[in-house]
Design a protein around this motif. Structure first.
Motif, PDB file in Angstrom:
ATOM      1  N   THR A 174      -8.182   3.729  23.468  1.00 56.62           N
ATOM      2  CA  THR A 174      -9.115   4.439  24.336  1.00 56.62           C
ATOM      3  C   THR A 174     -10.517   4.119  23.840  1.00 56.62           C
ATOM      4  O   THR A 174     -10.791   4.245  22.646  1.00 56.62           O
ATOM      5  N   ILE A 175     -11.377   3.709  24.739  1.00 55.05           N
ATOM      6  CA  ILE A 175     -12.734   3.321  24.366  1.00 55.05           C
ATOM      7  C   ILE A 175     -13.727   4.246  25.069  1.00 55.05           C
ATOM      8  O   ILE A 175     -13.651   4.457  26.277  1.00 55.05           O
ATOM      9  N   VAL A 176     -14.642   4.800  24.277  1.00 52.08           N
ATOM     10  CA  VAL A 176     -15.732   5.617  24.810  1.00 52.08           C
ATOM     11  C   VAL A 176     -16.987   4.763  24.645  1.00 52.08           C
ATOM     12  O   VAL A 176     -17.512   4.612  23.548  1.00 52.08           O
ATOM     13  N   LYS A 177     -17.423   4.182  25.747  1.00 54.14           N
ATOM     14  CA  LYS A 177     -18.487   3.170  25.727  1.00 54.14           C
ATOM     15  C   LYS A 177     -19.841   3.726  25.263  1.00 54.14           C
ATOM     16  O   LYS A 177     -20.500   3.114  24.450  1.00 54.14           O
ATOM     17  N   ASN A 178     -20.267   4.873  25.774  1.00 50.57           N
ATOM     18  CA  ASN A 178     -21.615   5.388  25.468  1.00 50.57           C
ATOM     19  C   ASN A 178     -21.586   6.577  24.501  1.00 50.57           C
ATOM     20  O   ASN A 178     -22.394   7.496  24.614  1.00 50.57           O
TER      21      ASN A 178
ATOM     22  N   LEU B  81     -23.602  10.648  14.559  1.00 54.36           N
ATOM     23  CA  LEU B  81     -22.443   9.986  15.167  1.00 54.36           C
ATOM     24  C   LEU B  81     -21.178  10.252  14.352  1.00 54.36           C
ATOM     25  O   LEU B  81     -20.105  10.478  14.908  1.00 54.36           O
ATOM     26  N   LYS B  82     -21.317  10.285  13.030  1.00 54.66           N
ATOM     27  CA  LYS B  82     -20.161  10.506  12.166  1.00 54.66           C
ATOM     28  C   LYS B  82     -19.599  11.923  12.320  1.00 54.66           C
ATOM     29  O   LYS B  82     -18.388  12.115  12.266  1.00 54.66           O
ATOM     30  N   VAL B  83     -20.483  12.901  12.514  1.00 50.20           N
ATOM     31  CA  VAL B  83     -20.035  14.291  12.673  1.00 50.20           C
ATOM     32  C   VAL B  83     -19.235  14.440  13.966  1.00 50.20           C
ATOM     33  O   VAL B  83     -18.146  15.025  13.982  1.00 50.20           O
ATOM     34  N   CYS B  84     -19.762  13.905  15.069  1.00 54.07           N
ATOM     35  CA  CYS B  84     -19.065  13.985  16.360  1.00 54.07           C
ATOM     36  C   CYS B  84     -17.734  13.244  16.310  1.00 54.07           C
ATOM     37  O   CYS B  84     -16.727  13.730  16.820  1.00 54.07           O
ATOM     38  N   THR B  85     -17.750  12.068  15.693  1.00 49.50           N
ATOM     39  CA  THR B  85     -16.533  11.264  15.590  1.00 49.50           C
ATOM     40  C   THR B  85     -15.481  11.983  14.754  1.00 49.50           C
ATOM     41  O   THR B  85     -14.312  12.032  15.131  1.00 49.50           O
ATOM     42  N   LYS B  86     -15.906  12.551  13.636  1.00 52.30           N
ATOM     43  CA  LYS B  86     -14.972  13.273  12.759  1.00 52.30           C
ATOM     44  C   LYS B  86     -14.292  14.408  13.518  1.00 52.30           C
ATOM     45  O   LYS B  86     -13.073  14.576  13.441  1.00 52.30           O
ATOM     46  N   TYR B  87     -15.078  15.180  14.278  1.00 55.67           N
ATOM     47  CA  TYR B  87     -14.518  16.294  15.045  1.00 55.67           C
ATOM     48  C   TYR B  87     -13.523  15.794  16.082  1.00 55.67           C
ATOM     49  O   TYR B  87     -12.401  16.294  16.178  1.00 55.67           O
ATOM     50  N   LEU B  88     -13.931  14.795  16.870  1.00 55.86           N
ATOM     51  CA  LEU B  88     -13.087  14.308  17.957  1.00 55.86           C
ATOM     52  C   LEU B  88     -11.784  13.700  17.432  1.00 55.86           C
ATOM     53  O   LEU B  88     -10.701  14.009  17.939  1.00 55.86           O
TER      54      LEU B  88
ATOM     55  N   ILE C  28     -16.110   3.385  14.859  1.00 55.90           N
ATOM     56  CA  ILE C  28     -17.368   3.317  15.601  1.00 55.90           C
ATOM     57  C   ILE C  28     -17.887   1.890  15.483  1.00 55.90           C
ATOM     58  O   ILE C  28     -17.999   1.358  14.377  1.00 55.90           O
ATOM     59  N   GLU C  29     -18.199   1.282  16.607  1.00 56.52           N
ATOM     60  CA  GLU C  29     -18.763  -0.065  16.610  1.00 56.52           C
ATOM     61  C   GLU C  29     -20.270   0.030  16.384  1.00 56.52           C
ATOM     62  O   GLU C  29     -20.856   1.105  16.459  1.00 56.52           O
ATOM     63  N   ASN C  30     -20.912  -1.109  16.121  1.00 56.26           N
ATOM     64  CA  ASN C  30     -22.359  -1.138  15.879  1.00 56.26           C
ATOM     65  C   ASN C  30     -23.176  -0.685  17.085  1.00 56.26           C
ATOM     66  O   ASN C  30     -24.274  -0.170  16.936  1.00 56.26           O
ATOM     67  N   ASN C  31     -22.656  -0.891  18.290  1.00 50.58           N
ATOM     68  CA  ASN C  31     -23.397  -0.541  19.503  1.00 50.58           C
ATOM     69  C   ASN C  31     -23.178   0.919  19.934  1.00 50.58           C
ATOM     70  O   ASN C  31     -23.592   1.302  21.020  1.00 50.58           O
ATOM     71  N   GLY C  32     -22.535   1.731  19.095  1.00 45.86           N
ATOM     72  CA  GLY C  32     -22.316   3.140  19.418  1.00 45.86           C
ATOM     73  C   GLY C  32     -21.059   3.397  20.217  1.00 45.86           C
ATOM     74  O   GLY C  32     -20.850   4.491  20.718  1.00 45.86           O
TER      75      GLY C  32
END
Length: 139
Positions: A42-46, A58-65, A75-79
């Protein structure tokens, strides 16, 4: 009778000069997540843009999700967020709404213009709109 008309005309004049309150802030002010499935991913583009608008790392949101989905991801370099596993956009949007309610939205004025900071060992949501500070449970 005349005083009532005067009153109503003054009231109309007052309302015309008062700036219209911004429409309900919150989810509507956020960009829509671009979520799509590729194979078993599953890819979340933006995702980076979304987290920037929330004023969250970005790390906090990613950790939660990822913790809520119980799935690994990167997380890729482009977010862009890549999650291993197939998840519907409805599930991801629901989890992000929960994140916003718990870790972004001000409990006092319901604004999403807040910052999350750590004071000693306690996470605190500090509202930029009303100045309220609310402790929240750690991620």
């Amino acid at each position: 009778m005349s005083s009532e008309k005067d009153y109503l005309s003054l009231l109309d004049r007052l309302y015309s000069k008062v700036p219209e309150k911004a429409k309900k802030q919150g989810i509507q002010a956020l960009p829509e997540l671009n979520i799509f499935n590729v194979g078993n991913m599953t890819i979340v583009k933006n995702f980076g843009e979304y987290c920037d608008r929330l004023r969250r790392d970005l790390k906090v949101c990613t950790k939660y999700l990822l913790k809520e989905l119980a799935a690994p991801g990167t997380i890729e370099n482009n977010g862009q967020l890549t999650i291993q596993g197939k998840f519907s956009s409805q599930v991801i949007n629901t989890l992000m709404e929960r994140f916003i309610h718990s870790y972004v939205q001000c409990m006092t004025c319901k604004s999403i213009d807040t910052v999350l900071k750590m004071d000693k060992k306690v996470w605190i949501i500090s509202c930029l709109a009303c100045g309220a500070q609310t402790p929240v449970k750690p991620l």
